[in-house]
Write a protein that holds these residues in place. Structure first.
Motif, PDB file in Angstrom:
ATOM      1  N   GLY A   3      26.010  38.997  37.239  1.00 42.57           N
ATOM      2  CA  GLY A   3      25.056  40.005  36.798  1.00 42.57           C
ATOM      3  C   GLY A   3      23.650  39.834  37.340  1.00 42.57           C
ATOM      4  N   THR A   4      23.446  38.865  38.252  1.00 39.53           N
ATOM      5  CA  THR A   4      22.134  38.696  38.863  1.00 39.53           C
ATOM      6  C   THR A   4      21.809  39.927  39.705  1.00 39.53           C
ATOM      7  N   ASN A  54      14.718  31.720  34.148  1.00 38.40           N
ATOM      8  CA  ASN A  54      15.529  32.860  34.585  1.00 38.40           C
ATOM      9  C   ASN A  54      16.631  33.107  33.558  1.00 38.40           C
ATOM     10  N   ASP A  55      17.342  34.202  33.727  1.00 35.66           N
ATOM     11  CA  ASP A  55      18.316  34.612  32.715  1.00 35.66           C
ATOM     12  C   ASP A  55      19.508  33.664  32.630  1.00 35.66           C
ATOM     13  N   PRO A  60      20.786  42.706  33.248  1.00 30.39           N
ATOM     14  CA  PRO A  60      21.643  43.312  32.214  1.00 30.39           C
ATOM     15  C   PRO A  60      22.266  42.343  31.215  1.00 30.39           C
ATOM     16  N   PRO A  61      22.763  41.160  31.603  1.00 36.65           N
ATOM     17  CA  PRO A  61      23.436  40.310  30.615  1.00 36.65           C
ATOM     18  C   PRO A  61      22.595  39.965  29.394  1.00 36.65           C
ATOM     19  N   VAL A  62      21.273  39.793  29.552  1.00 35.37           N
ATOM     20  CA  VAL A  62      20.467  39.363  28.406  1.00 35.37           C
ATOM     21  C   VAL A  62      20.284  40.494  27.396  1.00 35.37           C
ATOM     22  N   THR A 103      14.795  38.327  24.154  1.00 35.96           N
ATOM     23  CA  THR A 103      13.436  38.706  24.548  1.00 35.96           C
ATOM     24  C   THR A 103      13.224  38.216  25.978  1.00 35.96           C
ATOM     25  N   ALA A 104      12.638  39.049  26.832  1.00 32.18           N
ATOM     26  CA  ALA A 104      12.559  38.681  28.252  1.00 32.18           C
ATOM     27  C   ALA A 104      11.296  39.199  28.919  1.00 32.18           C
TER      28      ALA A 104
END
Length: 358
Positions: free
Chosen positions: A86-87, A267-268, A298-300, A308-309
């Motif tokens: 999903g990166t 990073n995620d 998208p994954p987060v 929260t991002a």
């Protein structure tokens, strides 16, 4: 047998408008030295004939290729594609770059190169010879690689370096633009958000040192904690942007005495790993541990709780790099100071008030 319809070419447009090929080329390329009435006349012929400019037609002047070359790291990009995790760095880069190029009558060409390849100069020279790009976009960590910067500069290719250090090797060379996302500012926003929720022990999982942005993010986190009177000792761990490294760093932070009540991951993938480690340790998010990520892929958004991002404006940053490169071709001159693109911030369910001391 029916005859194939002949394609409309620049010569048909010139004949229909009663002007020279050079005049049509200047109109197609949106050059400034064309009288408005002549531009309207040529455009009317283009519309009437249904002519679609090609790169070959745009190159008639001989001074431009109408191609922008975007370079990304081969090893990491291929690893991310194969992992299908999903990166979306490359997706967002292509979105911003391709749309901006399309608006300006250019094409974006995407190439992967290996930072650690001893033959990178030869690899780049071959790409330049084949494509003759009007400019190149370098992404981290290439944007701080002296060998790549100097190779492109040697061939006279204007450079837009995304996420580069202001004092990195190559800044003394002409034709270099620095466009960077506000990594320090993003880390400050995230840290401030957690401080406002009452957190004092805020851990940070940094990216690898070869990325200049890693140090900027750490600096933002440290500065906000220092301004609030809080120490950072023992609250910093380093990963390499992979899930496995994030898990290792998170466990090091959460296994220590006086563990953090909140963590910011660079990073995620490392943030998702941190969430899994917290679950393994029986730490509920956000009741026992608040968590913030960089990227906002998208994954987060779909994990539970949603994270929260800090949102990286990758598409906007790449579009800005393209716009500045093209402007140097059309108007001359380029920014002498780094162009800073602000980060976004999305508050979701993974952050909450600091747990009360027991």
């Amino acid at each position: 047998m029916a005859r194939r319809r002949q394609a409309v070419t620049i010569r048909h447009v010139a004949a229909d408008a009663g002007v020279s090929l050079q005049t049509v080329s200047r109109v197609i390329n949106n050059e400034p030295n064309v009288r408005p009435e002549m531009r309207d006349k040529v455009q009317a012929s283009i519309d009437r004939l249904g002519y679609v400019p090609s790169i070959a037609a745009q190159r008639m002047s001989g001074s431009r290729s109408y191609l922008i070359l975007a370079l990304n790291d081969r090893e990491r990009t291929i690893a991310d594609w194969r992992a299908r995790q999903g990166t979306d760095w490359v997706d967002q880069m292509l979105l911003g770059g391709m749309l901006e190029c399309g608006e300006q009558g250019y094409r974006l060409i995407f190439e992967l190169v290996d930072t650690h390849n001893d033959h990178v100069e030869r690899e780049l020279a071959a790409a330049i010879a084949a494509l003759q790009p009007d400019g190149a976009i370098l992404t981290p960590p290439h944007s701080d690689n002296p060998k790549i910067i100097r190779t492109l500069a040697h061939h006279g290719i204007p450079l837009a370096r995304i996420g580069a250090q202001a004092d990195a090797a190559g800044d003394d060379l002409p034709g270099t633009i620095v466009v960077t996302m506000d990594d320090e500012g993003g880390a400050r926003i995230a840290t401030r958000h957690l401080l406002e929720l009452g957190h004092a022990r805020i851990g940070f999982i940094a990216g690898p040192a070869e990325y200049a942005l890693s140090a900027r993010r750490v600096a933002g986190w440290e500065a906000e904690l220092a301004a609030a009177g809080h120490a950072v000792d023992g609250l910093l761990a380093e990963g390499d942007f992979t899930y496995a490294s994030g898990a290792k760093a998170a466990r090091a932070l959460l296994d220590r005495a006086g563990r953090p009540t909140a963590i910011i991951a660079s990073n995620d993938q490392m943030a998702l790993a941190t969430a899994d480690v917290a679950r393994d340790l029986g730490l509920a998010i956000p009741d026992a541990l608040s968590l913030v990520s960089f990227d906002n892929t998208p994954p987060v958004r779909f994990t539970r709780p949603a994270l929260t991002a800090i949102d990286q404006p990758i598409a906007e940053t790449t579009a800005t790099a393209v716009r500045l490169l093209i402007a140097t071709q059309r108007d001359g001159g380029m920014p002498t100071e780094p162009v800073l693109i602000p980060m976004g911030f999305e508050v979701r369910a993974s952050t909450g008030p600091a747990p009360r001391a027991t």
